[in-house]
Scaffold this motif. Structure first.
Motif, PDB file in Angstrom:
ATOM      1  N   ASP A  53      22.683  14.843  34.864  1.00  0.00           N
ATOM      2  CA  ASP A  53      22.563  13.325  33.659  1.00  0.00           C
ATOM      3  C   ASP A  53      21.556  14.222  32.587  1.00  0.00           C
ATOM      4  O   ASP A  53      21.656  14.379  31.229  1.00  0.00           O
ATOM      5  CB  ASP A  53      21.108  12.641  33.314  1.00  0.00           C
ATOM      6  CG  ASP A  53      20.940  11.636  33.173  1.00  0.00           C
ATOM      7  OD1 ASP A  53      20.273  12.028  33.164  1.00  0.00           O
ATOM      8  OD2 ASP A  53      21.154  11.191  32.041  1.00  0.00           O
ATOM      9  N   GLN A 111      22.921  14.183  28.420  1.00  0.00           N
ATOM     10  CA  GLN A 111      22.431  13.365  27.601  1.00  0.00           C
ATOM     11  C   GLN A 111      21.468  12.858  26.648  1.00  0.00           C
ATOM     12  O   GLN A 111      20.539  14.363  26.430  1.00  0.00           O
ATOM     13  CB  GLN A 111      21.904  11.969  28.414  1.00  0.00           C
ATOM     14  CG  GLN A 111      22.848  11.470  29.065  1.00  0.00           C
ATOM     15  CD  GLN A 111      22.032  10.501  30.229  1.00  0.00           C
ATOM     16  OE1 GLN A 111      20.602   9.796  29.959  1.00  0.00           O
ATOM     17  NE2 GLN A 111      23.253   9.338  30.490  1.00  0.00           N
ATOM     18  N   ASN A 121      14.966  11.634  37.568  1.00  0.00           N
ATOM     19  CA  ASN A 121      15.026  10.823  36.386  1.00  0.00           C
ATOM     20  C   ASN A 121      14.297   9.801  36.091  1.00  0.00           C
ATOM     21  O   ASN A 121      14.110   9.176  34.907  1.00  0.00           O
ATOM     22  CB  ASN A 121      16.889  10.442  36.217  1.00  0.00           C
ATOM     23  CG  ASN A 121      17.545  10.511  35.186  1.00  0.00           C
ATOM     24  OD1 ASN A 121      16.867  10.718  34.108  1.00  0.00           O
ATOM     25  ND2 ASN A 121      18.818  10.164  35.188  1.00  0.00           N
ATOM     26  N   LEU A 154      14.025   3.790  26.642  1.00  0.00           N
ATOM     27  CA  LEU A 154      15.497   3.903  27.753  1.00  0.00           C
ATOM     28  C   LEU A 154      16.509   3.124  28.376  1.00  0.00           C
ATOM     29  O   LEU A 154      17.836   3.686  28.236  1.00  0.00           O
ATOM     30  CB  LEU A 154      14.766   3.973  28.881  1.00  0.00           C
ATOM     31  CG  LEU A 154      13.262   5.048  29.087  1.00  0.00           C
ATOM     32  CD1 LEU A 154      12.725   5.353  30.415  1.00  0.00           C
ATOM     33  CD2 LEU A 154      14.131   6.306  28.395  1.00  0.00           C
ATOM     34  N   GLN A 176      19.148   3.695  24.477  1.00  0.00           N
ATOM     35  CA  GLN A 176      19.735   4.968  24.762  1.00  0.00           C
ATOM     36  C   GLN A 176      20.832   4.690  25.984  1.00  0.00           C
ATOM     37  O   GLN A 176      21.662   5.337  25.690  1.00  0.00           O
ATOM     38  CB  GLN A 176      18.560   6.301  24.580  1.00  0.00           C
ATOM     39  CG  GLN A 176      18.860   7.278  25.181  1.00  0.00           C
ATOM     40  CD  GLN A 176      18.666   8.803  26.306  1.00  0.00           C
ATOM     41  OE1 GLN A 176      17.999   8.459  27.535  1.00  0.00           O
ATOM     42  NE2 GLN A 176      18.793   9.711  25.463  1.00  0.00           N
ATOM     43  N   ASN A 177      20.763   4.151  27.000  1.00  0.00           N
ATOM     44  CA  ASN A 177      21.984   4.415  28.019  1.00  0.00           C
ATOM     45  C   ASN A 177      22.432   4.062  27.638  1.00  0.00           C
ATOM     46  O   ASN A 177      23.465   4.089  28.498  1.00  0.00           O
ATOM     47  CB  ASN A 177      20.499   4.104  29.250  1.00  0.00           C
ATOM     48  CG  ASN A 177      21.703   4.275  31.072  1.00  0.00           C
ATOM     49  OD1 ASN A 177      21.798   5.454  30.585  1.00  0.00           O
ATOM     50  ND2 ASN A 177      21.377   3.713  31.286  1.00  0.00           N
ATOM     51  N   ASP A 204      17.793   5.290  42.234  1.00  0.00           N
ATOM     52  CA  ASP A 204      17.330   5.659  40.714  1.00  0.00           C
ATOM     53  C   ASP A 204      16.493   5.948  40.912  1.00  0.00           C
ATOM     54  O   ASP A 204      15.542   6.052  39.906  1.00  0.00           O
ATOM     55  CB  ASP A 204      18.286   4.551  40.320  1.00  0.00           C
ATOM     56  CG  ASP A 204      17.480   3.417  40.114  1.00  0.00           C
ATOM     57  OD1 ASP A 204      16.090   2.992  40.112  1.00  0.00           O
ATOM     58  OD2 ASP A 204      17.908   2.266  40.850  1.00  0.00           O
ATOM     59  N   ILE A 253      18.357   1.378  33.090  1.00  0.00           N
ATOM     60  CA  ILE A 253      17.172   2.596  32.832  1.00  0.00           C
ATOM     61  C   ILE A 253      17.444   4.129  32.942  1.00  0.00           C
ATOM     62  O   ILE A 253      17.217   5.076  32.177  1.00  0.00           O
ATOM     63  CB  ILE A 253      15.744   2.280  32.510  1.00  0.00           C
ATOM     64  CG1 ILE A 253      14.865   2.428  33.279  1.00  0.00           C
ATOM     65  CG2 ILE A 253      15.310   0.627  31.387  1.00  0.00           C
ATOM     66  CD1 ILE A 253      13.116   2.236  33.509  1.00  0.00           C
ATOM     67  N   TYR A 254      17.456   4.401  33.763  1.00  0.00           N
ATOM     68  CA  TYR A 254      17.548   5.800  34.643  1.00  0.00           C
ATOM     69  C   TYR A 254      18.866   5.927  35.495  1.00  0.00           C
ATOM     70  O   TYR A 254      19.572   7.133  35.363  1.00  0.00           O
ATOM     71  CB  TYR A 254      16.481   5.259  36.085  1.00  0.00           C
ATOM     72  CG  TYR A 254      15.325   5.489  35.935  1.00  0.00           C
ATOM     73  CD1 TYR A 254      14.356   5.705  34.738  1.00  0.00           C
ATOM     74  CD2 TYR A 254      14.878   4.626  36.446  1.00  0.00           C
ATOM     75  CE1 TYR A 254      13.343   5.334  34.450  1.00  0.00           C
ATOM     76  CE2 TYR A 254      13.540   4.621  36.143  1.00  0.00           C
ATOM     77  CZ  TYR A 254      12.164   4.702  35.209  1.00  0.00           C
ATOM     78  OH  TYR A 254      11.021   3.868  35.025  1.00  0.00           O
ATOM     79  N   PRO A 312      22.551   7.200  34.479  1.00  0.00           N
ATOM     80  CA  PRO A 312      23.586   6.886  33.756  1.00  0.00           C
ATOM     81  C   PRO A 312      25.295   6.760  34.031  1.00  0.00           C
ATOM     82  O   PRO A 312      25.484   6.296  33.316  1.00  0.00           O
ATOM     83  CB  PRO A 312      24.163   8.839  33.835  1.00  0.00           C
ATOM     84  CG  PRO A 312      23.717   8.959  35.262  1.00  0.00           C
ATOM     85  CD  PRO A 312      22.585   8.414  35.230  1.00  0.00           C
ATOM     86  N   GLY A 355      24.623   3.172  32.924  1.00  0.00           N
ATOM     87  CA  GLY A 355      24.898   2.879  30.975  1.00  0.00           C
ATOM     88  C   GLY A 355      25.782   2.877  30.791  1.00  0.00           C
ATOM     89  O   GLY A 355      26.599   2.897  29.699  1.00  0.00           O
ATOM     90  N   ARG A 391      30.417   7.857  34.134  1.00  0.00           N
ATOM     91  CA  ARG A 391      30.394   8.211  32.975  1.00  0.00           C
ATOM     92  C   ARG A 391      31.393   9.380  32.910  1.00  0.00           C
ATOM     93  O   ARG A 391      31.899   9.856  31.162  1.00  0.00           O
ATOM     94  CB  ARG A 391      29.103   8.933  32.788  1.00  0.00           C
ATOM     95  CG  ARG A 391      28.825   9.814  33.880  1.00  0.00           C
ATOM     96  CD  ARG A 391      27.312  10.622  33.963  1.00  0.00           C
ATOM     97  NE  ARG A 391      27.178  11.538  34.684  1.00  0.00           N
ATOM     98  CZ  ARG A 391      26.669  11.499  35.998  1.00  0.00           C
ATOM     99  NH1 ARG A 391      26.512  10.403  36.861  1.00  0.00           N
ATOM    100  NH2 ARG A 391      26.219  12.461  36.679  1.00  0.00           N
TER     101      ARG A 391
END
Length: 345
Positions: free
Chosen positions: A23, A26, A83, A136, A139-140, A295, A304-305, A307, A310, A344
């Protein structure tokens, strides 16, 4: 915070999740702003993080600015922090209240053709914590420019769950009004809705009201993250809300401790727990996250934690991909998929 990081670094007080190193690629949060609607009362405080309280009030709008804490010489230690501690490295720097029409005008200018993504938080969330977690999630899931946070008057206290339930129910009519106004502004099929935990229950209840008031309305993607809602009640309400949504996605996990407690409290399985008979909710894409690394301590904040989560949300909300075409998902049934680590990539 520095003491915590130093202790963790030298004493190994916490185990770093297996995806933490991956991560690091990121982009880091330095500062970000996003619009919000809130039903919280003004406290009279001049401190940004304390400007709104937990009492019920009229609907207001504004902008929240969140920045990373400056750790100085300890900054390198933040890179090896678990994270789930990233939230503690953020602070609410500024909050500006503005007319709702001004906020929506600005959102129209930045959201573009994709339209807005309205996010409703869950239980035990004060305004300050909600701002940090909203940053968060933005962003994620890569929702900058189209993200709108709806903050109902949660008490921000772990002991006030039933109070929060009442405040959520009280907030549903305003949430329904907001959804209808967003569709009027941005067009049919252009408004995505995201709810987490108890906030996901609020999204479903608001959708039920919207569908009753405007049965021909068209919404975009509906995302229910760790939804703290009775599975059976959702199944009964689904026929009313499914026709107004482009898609409905439920994210569930087996190690979600808050939902396990909620099941004990209510006596019935929660929608966000894995293991439910999802064949009873046809048309809903259920994403089981039980195969992912933990997470954090609760297993409830993967939106939020993680990836991996996300990346899946980005494919769904920004690219409009159904589960069957998204990378990292393995079909386990007609409407059930497991998200595998490394999605991801």
């Amino acid at each position: 915070m520095g003491v915590i990081l130093v202790s963790m670094f030298f004493a190994g007080a916490y185990a770093v999740p297996s995806f933490a190193q991956a991560d690091l690629a990121q982009p880091e949060i330095h500062a970000m702003e996003f619009p919000f609607f809130t039903l919280r009362n003004r406290t009279g405080s001049l401190e940004p993080e304390k400007i709104y309280g937990s009492e019920r009030s009229d609907l207001k709008a504004g902008l929240c600015r969140v920045e990373e804490l400056d750790l100085g010489v300890l900054s390198p230690l933040a890179d090896v922090a678990p994270n789930f501690m990233r939230e503690e490295l953020l602070r609410v720097e500024d909050v500006w209240e503005k007319e709702s029409a001004v906020i929506l005008d600005g959102l129209e200018a930045t959201a573009g053709a994709r339209g807005p993504a309205l996010f409703v938080h869950g239980y035990y969330i004060g305004f300050e914590k909600g701002c940090r977690r909203a940053a968060l999630l933005q962003q994620n899931a890569d929702l900058a420019g189209r993200f709108l946070w709806f903050s109902w008057p949660s008490d921000g206290s772990a002991a006030y769950y039933t109070h929060d339930e009442s405040d959520l129910y009280w907030s549903v009519p305003d949430l329904a009004d907001t959804i209808i106004e967003l569709v009027r502004r941005f067009g049919e099929g252009a408004v995505d809705l995201i709810g987490h935990s108890l906030g996901a229950r609020g999204v479903v209840l608001a959708l039920y009201e919207v569908a009753n008031r405007q049965p021909n309305i068209e919404l975009g993607h509906i995302v229910l993250l760790a939804p703290d809602m009775d599975f059976e009640i959702f199944a009964r309400m689904l026929p009313r809300i499914e026709p107004v949504a482009k898609s409905i996605s439920v994210y569930a996990a087996s190690g979600d401790r808050p939902l396990a407690l909620s099941r004990q409290l209510h006596g019935y399985a929660r929608l966000g727990q894995s293991g439910n008979d999802v064949s009873r909710i046809p048309g809903v894409e259920v994403i089981d996250l039980s195969d992912l690394p933990s997470d954090g301590p609760t297993g409830h904040l993967y939106h939020i934690y993680s990836p991996d989560v996300g990346a899946d949300l980005r494919q769904l909300l920004n690219e409009g991909k159904p589960a069957e075409t998204r990378g990292g998902l393995v079909a386990k049934g007609a409407n059930l998929w497991h998200l595998k680590p490394g999605a991801r990539d």
